[in-house]
Design a protein around this motif. Structure first.
Motif, short mmCIF file in Angstrom:
data_model
loop_
_atom_site.label_atom_id
_atom_site.label_comp_id
_atom_site.label_asym_id
_atom_site.label_seq_id
_atom_site.Cartn_x
_atom_site.Cartn_y
_atom_site.Cartn_z
N ALA A 85 0.83 -1.21 0.00
CA ALA A 85 0.00 0.00 0.00
C ALA A 85 0.86 1.25 0.00
CB ALA A 85 -0.94 -0.01 1.20
N GLY A 86 1.95 1.24 0.74
CA GLY A 86 2.84 2.39 0.78
C GLY A 86 3.49 2.67 -0.57
N ILE A 87 3.93 1.63 -1.22
CA ILE A 87 4.53 1.79 -2.55
C ILE A 87 3.49 2.30 -3.53
CG2 ILE A 87 5.52 0.52 -4.50
CD1 ILE A 87 6.97 -1.20 -2.31
N GLU A 88 2.30 1.72 -3.50
CA GLU A 88 1.25 2.16 -4.41
C GLU A 88 0.92 3.63 -4.19
OE1 GLU A 88 -2.08 -0.50 -3.99
OE2 GLU A 88 -0.90 -2.23 -4.67
N ARG A 89 0.82 4.05 -2.95
CA ARG A 89 0.50 5.44 -2.63
C ARG A 89 1.59 6.38 -3.18
NH1 ARG A 89 -0.60 4.45 2.07
NH2 ARG A 89 1.47 4.63 2.98
N GLU A 90 2.84 6.02 -2.95
CA GLU A 90 3.94 6.86 -3.43
C GLU A 90 3.97 6.93 -4.95
OE1 GLU A 90 6.16 8.85 -1.79
OE2 GLU A 90 4.87 8.42 -0.08
N VAL A 91 3.86 5.79 -5.60
CA VAL A 91 3.94 5.74 -7.06
C VAL A 91 2.82 6.57 -7.70
CG1 VAL A 91 3.69 4.19 -9.04
CG2 VAL A 91 5.26 3.60 -7.20
N ARG A 92 1.62 6.54 -7.10
CA ARG A 92 0.50 7.34 -7.61
C ARG A 92 0.83 8.83 -7.61
NH1 ARG A 92 -2.77 4.19 -4.16
NH2 ARG A 92 -3.81 2.57 -5.31
N SER A 93 1.68 9.26 -6.69
CA SER A 93 1.99 10.69 -6.56
C SER A 93 3.07 11.16 -7.53
CB SER A 93 2.42 11.00 -5.12
OG SER A 93 3.74 10.52 -4.87
N TYR A 94 3.73 10.25 -8.23
CA TYR A 94 4.82 10.63 -9.13
C TYR A 94 4.26 11.03 -10.50
CZ TYR A 94 7.74 8.05 -5.76
OH TYR A 94 8.36 7.58 -4.63
#
Length: 157
Positions: A85-94
């Motif tokens: 979930a943390g990776i998905e959240r970060e990647v969405r913001s890029y």
């Protein structure tokens, strides 16, 4: 999730809107064989049911100085709900990441990234991807040329 029942008029509407999202309701109605009022109601229903998720312009990344396209495979160290979930959240913001898929096979995620050049991609990796917690492996594939790029979904009658 229940799929909406789509008849031939709905499918024609969807095909026409995928080809030209700026088409007027009047012309759309003529092309699919409905009155403008009936066509408008169907389009509204398709939007409300989430079949039509939105409208946008297709841009040429190269003409905007974003000519390097990279397909990035990310593999995780461990598979936990929190780390994923943390990776998905970060990647969405890029903003460089145009698409991200959770996949099976040799990677856990595949990202489609556009940047101006190799130096920008190096910064993207070092400042964003390599700072993500839980990444075990990063594999980059550089696109040589684009063969097909569409967002149109088949809506055959």
């Amino acid at each position: 999730m229940k799929q909406p029942e789509l008849d031939r008029f709905d499918r024609r509407i969807l095909a026409e809107l995928q080809a030209d999202g700026r088409i007027s309701n009047q012309l759309l109605a003529e092309k699919v064989g409905l009155s403008p009022a009936a066509c408008w109601r169907r389009v509204r229903t398709l939007e409300e049911e989430g079949v039509i998720q939105g409208y946008s312009a297709r841009l040429d990344p190269e003409k905007l100085g974003q000519g390097l396209c990279v397909l990035v495979n990310l593999s995780l160290q461990r598979h936990t709900i929190d780390s994923t979930a943390g990776i998905e959240r970060e990647v969405r913001s890029y903003p460089e990441v145009l698409q991200c898929f959770a996949v099976t096979g040799n990677a856990d995620f595949v990202l489609r990234v556009v940047v101006p050049d190799m130096a920008s991609y190096d910064r993207f990796l070092n400042e964003k991807i390599f700072t993500l917690t839980g990444i075990a492996n990063v594999h980059s594939n550089f696109a040589l040329r684009e063969i097909k790029n569409t967002h149109s979904v088949p809506v055959a009658d």
